[in-house]
Structure formats: C-alpha cells, structure tokens
Design a protein around this motif. Structure first.
Motif, PDB file in Angstrom:
ATOM      1  N   UNK A 125      41.488  45.004  43.909  1.00  0.00           N
ATOM      2  CA  UNK A 125      41.723  44.445  42.524  1.00  0.00           C
ATOM      3  C   UNK A 125      42.282  43.145  42.603  1.00  0.00           C
ATOM      4  N   UNK A 126      43.251  42.747  43.432  1.00  0.00           N
ATOM      5  CA  UNK A 126      44.103  41.434  43.233  1.00  0.00           C
ATOM      6  C   UNK A 126      42.851  40.426  43.740  1.00  0.00           C
ATOM      7  N   UNK A 127      42.048  40.687  44.755  1.00  0.00           N
ATOM      8  CA  UNK A 127      41.012  39.683  45.143  1.00  0.00           C
ATOM      9  C   UNK A 127      39.623  39.778  44.495  1.00  0.00           C
ATOM     10  N   UNK A 128      39.640  40.955  43.757  1.00  0.00           N
ATOM     11  CA  UNK A 128      37.982  40.833  43.283  1.00  0.00           C
ATOM     12  C   UNK A 128      36.959  40.977  44.305  1.00  0.00           C
ATOM     13  N   UNK A 129      37.142  41.503  45.437  1.00  0.00           N
ATOM     14  CA  UNK A 129      36.229  41.858  46.351  1.00  0.00           C
ATOM     15  C   UNK A 129      36.056  43.230  46.694  1.00  0.00           C
ATOM     16  N   UNK A 130      34.792  43.673  46.593  1.00  0.00           N
ATOM     17  CA  UNK A 130      34.427  44.982  47.104  1.00  0.00           C
ATOM     18  C   UNK A 130      34.698  45.266  48.454  1.00  0.00           C
ATOM     19  N   UNK A 131      35.692  46.202  48.693  1.00  0.00           N
ATOM     20  CA  UNK A 131      35.857  46.718  49.869  1.00  0.00           C
ATOM     21  C   UNK A 131      35.469  48.217  50.010  1.00  0.00           C
TER      22      UNK A 131
END
Length: 349
Positions: free
Chosen positions: A292-298
């Motif tokens: 959520x904080x980085x907007x990167x799909x994990x």
C-alpha cells in the motif's frame, strides 16, 4: 552592478527563479551591452551563456514573428536548433559574442530578452539548456519542467484546444498541473507520453538506444513511435506506467520492458504508519502494508505464508531492505519480474 551580485542574479535567471523586479534588472544589464558591445569579452562563461541564449531567443522571435498557425505547427514538429534558419541565428549569436555584435546589430541593436508576441495563441516557444545545471521552466498552465543539461523543450505560448502538447529532446522531470479535460502530451522521437496530472521523468535523447519514463506520482500512458492525433483513441501499443515503475523502450527492437525504479519512495500522501518494531506480526500483514505504501505489486502464496510470524525491527530501511529482512527471517527468496516483487517460499512450520 556589483560583479558578485550580477553573477548570483544571472544564475537565478538561468534557473527561472527571478522575481519580476530581478528580471527587469537582467533586462537592463543586457540592454547595456548594446551601448558597449566590447564588454562582451569581459563576461565570464555563465554570463556568456546567458547572452548567447538571449540573442538566440531574440533572433528566433524575429524569425517567428508573423508566421501563420500552420507554419508554427511545422516549427513545433522539428527542433529549432536543427533548422537552417536557426543554425544561422546561432552562428550570428556566436559572432556577436566574439565582439562583432556592433556590426551585425548596428541598426536595430541587440534583440530584446523577450520574444516578439503575435496575435495567434499557437506561437511556439523553445528552451534549450546548454548549461551544466538543471533549468526550471514553468508553462502557462502552471506545469513545471526541470530541464536537464543538453536538453530542449518546445511548447506553445498558451495552450488551446482539447490537449496540452510539448516536444522534448533529452531529459526532463515533469510536474504536470492536473486538468481532467485537457491531457498533457509529450512527444519524443520514439514515444509519446500522455498524462492528466502527475510527476515523472522522461529520458529521450536523439539517437539513444533506449527511452525511459519513470513515474513518481499518478500514472502515465506511453505509446510507441506514432504520435497521438487530437481526439485519437490509444491503440494496443499503449503501456500504462504507475508510481515507482520505470518503462524502458528499446529503440532498435521497438520493445517495451518494465522495472521498479532504483529507489522506490512512499507514494501515499498520508501513508499507513510503518511499524518499526514487529513482535509476532503476521508476515502477510507486513507485506500488505509495504504494498500500500509503495504502490508496488508484491506477489506471494498467501496460504504458504499464512503461518509465518515475524519478530524484528525495521526503522530507516527502504523497500528492498525490508523485503530482504522478511525473506531472510522466513527462509524465502524474492525476484523482480515486470515491475512486480515475487516472493518464493515453502511456508513456515
């Protein structure tokens, strides 16, 4: 004017940071060179650079004066410093700088610092940064551009119509003013970038093997080679780039690849609080907070990690360091694929 004060003022002027009063001081200083053209030889490299740019801009303004809209559109599609007329202008500027300005401009004097204005709102302006520092350019709609050295940007004096169009050669960071009714379109030789309001960096040097678009906030669409015509729908060549992603376009193979930027930053205006101390916290929860904080799909197998609990401390670490801490603690590994972080784990027992 005191030499040190003048030097600082010119640096501010070159960065586009002067107040109207300071701009007037620079105008007056520049006008004084008309009466004393031999003083050009006394200028330092920074001042010479400014004089050359302003002579060049003035000549360009005179050449553009009175041109019809279709003529100006043609100028916008071709970098002004490659046009024959503008090569001549640059040559005149150089000659002026070596002391022959009085001969070339003895009738009309040195050109004004300000371009000639025309009644058409489509007049094209250009900024070429041939200095060694980044130059700030602010457009009519409030969009700010940090133009890197050896780069140029062309833009209309005033945006009109259903979109806002500029042309870039080189590298620049854009902070685009939001306007949901008029997309902001950046044309380069290889790709076209279309946005509504966001901040991102574009690297598109002529003849380079790669073109890069890295997004900081918002999202942009990048389209291969062909330009977007007004009101044209974007086809399947479109690639969407989101925060902390960088899109690379290989100009030789016409191929897109995507990756995570080198130093991802937190994108939320009010990010969910990172816990610096985890005491028996579910790993899945920690990964969700990072996502959520980085907007990167994990990506990970939620079932496999359902029993993974983490007790650790993370304070000043960046995204990659946090992922490494988590993976090491639970015996997992991770890879980066198409701007996604993929965690590979057999689970916790």
């Amino acid at each position: 004017m005191n030499k040190e004060i003048l030097s600082d003022l010119l640096k501010k002027y070159l960065r586009g940071e002067t107040t109207p009063e300071e701009t007037e001081l620079v105008d007056n200083w520049y006008a004084s060179l008309q009466e004393n053209p031999d003083d050009v030889s006394l200028l330092d490299p920074l001042e010479l650079d400014i004089v050359q740019n302003k002579i060049f801009d003035g000549i360009k303004g005179n050449i553009s004066f009175g041109k019809k809209k279709e003529d100006l559109t043609t100028i916008a599609s071709t970098p002004f410093y490659f046009k024959t007329t503008f090569k001549l202008a640059a040559a005149i500027a150089v000659i002026a700088l070596i002391g022959l300005g009085a001969i070339l401009f003895n009738q009309n004097g040195l050109p004004s610092l300000h371009r000639e204005s025309v009644s058409s709102s489509t007049m094209i302006q250009g900024t070429y940064n041939n200095s060694t520092i980044t130059r700030r350019v602010v457009l009519q709609d409030g969009t700010a551009i940090l133009l890197k050295p050896n780069s140029s940007i062309e833009y209309p004096e005033k945006f009109s119509g259903s979109d806002r169009r500029v042309q870039l050669r080189g590298e620049a960071f854009f902070e685009v003013t939001k306007d949901k009714n008029r997309p902001f379109i950046i044309s380069t030789s290889e790709v076209t970038v279309k946005v509504l309001g966001t901040s991102f960096n574009v690297i598109a040097y002529e003849g380079a093997k790669e073109v890069s678009v890295a997004v900081k906030t918002g999202k942009v669409s990048v389209i291969k080679s062909k330009k977007i015509k007004q009101n044209e729908r974007v086809d399947s060549d479109e690639v969407i780039v989101t925060p902390n992603q960088e899109l690379i376009y290989n100009t030789a193979n016409a191929y897109f690849s995507r990756k995570i930027v080198a130093e991802p930053v937190v994108i939320l205006e009010k990010p969910a609080q990172f816990e610096t101390q985890y005491d028996g916290a579910p790993v899945v929860k920690i990964l969700n907070v990072l996502e959520q904080n980085y907007g990167i799909d994990i990506q990970y197998d939620e079932w496999a990690l359902s029993n993974c609990i983490l007790t650790t401390s993370m304070a000043e670490e960046g995204l990659y360091e946090r992922i490494e801490i988590i993976c090491k603690a639970i015996g997992a590994q991770y890879t980066i694929e198409d701007a996604k972080i993929v965690i590979i784990s057999n689970g916790c027992h």
